[in-house]
Design a protein around this motif. Sequence first.
Motif: not given
Length: 243
Positions: A230-242
């Motif tokens: 298996t392979f996985m990934g997810f966003l922890l937190y976005p860049d709020m400046d963008d």
Amino acid sequence: MRGPAGFLLCSLLLVAPRCTEVAAEEPDPKMPCANWMGGAPGYPGHNGLPGRDGKDGKDGLKGEKGEEGMPGPKGDRGETGAPGQEGPRGFPGYPGQMGKKGESAFVYRSAFSVGLTERAPHPNVPIRFSKIFYNEQSHYDASTGKFVCNIPGVYYFAYHLTVYLTDVKVSLYKKDKAVIFTYDQFQKNNVDQASGSVLLHLNSGDEVWLQVYGEGDNNGVYADNINDSTFMGFLLYPDMDDY
């Protein structure tokens, strides 16, 4: 002397003593002197001294209401009264100044979890994990085996691979550059596991994938009905400046 002139002179001489006698008597104020001629008016007399103040009189009737006087000094603040009825709605005011940028209330989502369906993937090309466990945002492309960043920020990636028949050496790539390597030596007559994980900052458009490293001698990644890779990934937190 004769004639009219003489007669007039004699008349005046006879009348003169009579006028003197009359003057000696107390004159009648109502009668002019000699009953034929009034005297000249006298000069006005001087003003007399002011008289003393008289006694205070009784109070008179109440007079009419006078004009409003000047406002007096501000008094002490009274107790708060009961709330009044709501008044009519006013007109919209002018827009205020822009406030400081705060944290977004929108939840940004980007995640995938996929598995391998074919044995011994080709080396030096992205491994195509075509078994989709989760890919709601469609940020993982099963046709290429690559995850494409749509929301800049920090991401977590992990893989868990079944090792069988031969050794395994894989690399996780970001923008055509290997970031981490994982090597597992196969033990005959046994099934092994190889895994790795990493945190990466991605910009919009960055690609991340997993591929076999080398020329094919280390291509023991395996999957079947009871063994998954298996392979996985997810966003922890976005860049709020963008955002």
